[in-house]
Write an enzyme that holds these catalytic residues in place. Sequence first.
Site, PDB file in Angstrom:
ATOM      1  N   LYS A  14       5.114  -0.927  -6.851  1.00  0.00           N
ATOM      2  CA  LYS A  14       3.761  -0.485  -6.479  1.00  0.00           C
ATOM      3  C   LYS A  14       3.824   0.959  -6.040  1.00  0.00           C
ATOM      4  O   LYS A  14       4.864   1.488  -5.617  1.00  0.00           O
ATOM      5  CB  LYS A  14       3.165  -1.347  -5.362  1.00  0.00           C
ATOM      6  CG  LYS A  14       3.934  -1.370  -4.031  1.00  0.00           C
ATOM      7  CD  LYS A  14       3.671  -0.203  -3.105  1.00  0.00           C
ATOM      8  CE  LYS A  14       4.434  -0.340  -1.786  1.00  0.00           C
ATOM      9  NZ  LYS A  14       4.440   0.902  -0.979  1.00  0.00           N
ATOM     10  N   GLY A 100      12.842   2.870  -1.037  1.00  0.00           N
ATOM     11  CA  GLY A 100      12.182   3.838  -1.904  1.00  0.00           C
ATOM     12  C   GLY A 100      10.681   3.911  -1.772  1.00  0.00           C
ATOM     13  O   GLY A 100      10.046   4.782  -2.356  1.00  0.00           O
ATOM     14  N   LEU A 102       8.629   1.699  -2.986  1.00  0.00           N
ATOM     15  CA  LEU A 102       8.037   1.103  -4.181  1.00  0.00           C
ATOM     16  C   LEU A 102       7.776  -0.395  -4.016  1.00  0.00           C
ATOM     17  O   LEU A 102       7.295  -1.044  -4.950  1.00  0.00           O
ATOM     18  CB  LEU A 102       8.946   1.330  -5.391  1.00  0.00           C
ATOM     19  CG  LEU A 102       9.186   2.801  -5.759  1.00  0.00           C
ATOM     20  CD1 LEU A 102      10.243   2.905  -6.855  1.00  0.00           C
ATOM     21  CD2 LEU A 102       7.886   3.471  -6.206  1.00  0.00           C
ATOM     22  N   ASP A 139       3.547  -6.164   2.816  1.00  0.00           N
ATOM     23  CA  ASP A 139       3.219  -5.805   1.440  1.00  0.00           C
ATOM     24  C   ASP A 139       3.286  -6.990   0.480  1.00  0.00           C
ATOM     25  O   ASP A 139       2.860  -6.872  -0.667  1.00  0.00           O
ATOM     26  CB  ASP A 139       4.172  -4.718   0.920  1.00  0.00           C
ATOM     27  CG  ASP A 139       3.843  -3.335   1.469  1.00  0.00           C
ATOM     28  OD1 ASP A 139       2.785  -3.180   2.105  1.00  0.00           O
ATOM     29  OD2 ASP A 139       4.648  -2.406   1.256  1.00  0.00           O
TER      30      ASP A 139
END
Length: 285
Positions: A14, A100, A102, A139
């Site tokens: 993401k 990261g 992501l 998340d």
Amino acid sequence: MPEPGPLSLPAPAKLNRLLHITGRRADGYHELQTLFQFLDHGDTLHLRRRDDGAIRLCPAMAGVPTGQNLIVRAARALQAETGCRLGADIRLDKRLPLGGGLGGGSSDAATALLGLDALWGLALPLDRLAELGLTLGADVPVFVRGHAAWGEGVGERLTPVALDTPWFVVVHPGVEVATAAVFGAPELTRHTPPITMARALQGGASSWRNDCEATVRGLHPPVAKAIDWLSARAPALLTGTGACVFARLDSEAEADRLLDEIAGRWQAFKARGLNRSPLHDALDR
């Protein structure tokens, strides 16, 4: 009824196209406003049913005890929630970097939840799977629900949105950023005035920013260098608390040219922005 065959499912990355920090709660967590979007790039989980209840993950991740791995925790949470006595052999093809920004670990957990729900024939409602996901990380629910979203709270209050779907080049500057260190930094901006989702979308990508960027720049000069280099060539932002930074491109050809220019400087990849998660596409097939 035949036993379900093994599944191979994507765990997509993401991006946070926008990230505002609007406050700090008494429990230490931060109130956020963000725009989540998926990429057609990520990890892959291969799931095979076991009848003995054991959860076996390979390969083990360096520095992460198996019992603390989000994939294993997701599987055990699903067993505990449903009383399911089945287990699974899980093989992870890891492509997304740790630390990261992501969402790799959260995405892996969501793919484990939805994949095992299908493999074990549980058919839990998506709302319940998202609630289980939230116990694993803030998340995880957006990956469970599988649609680009405006997120509030700690990122768990989600409203589906339709964003533009450009090409992105994502750069990893070669450092691992600890989220706790960023959110604990005294210089972090924590009081951005809240805005409505409509206002954020009306402003468009040219007005979007990440409130963590200034802090991460100071803590990690390689991230600052990567953002500055990318920004000279295309609109660029930090995703999450980093370390990855991304540039928005209007075409795949532009993304390819930028990747050619990056070659030898950093690890990087190109990907298309998606409003629907490829995990849900795979499960529907």
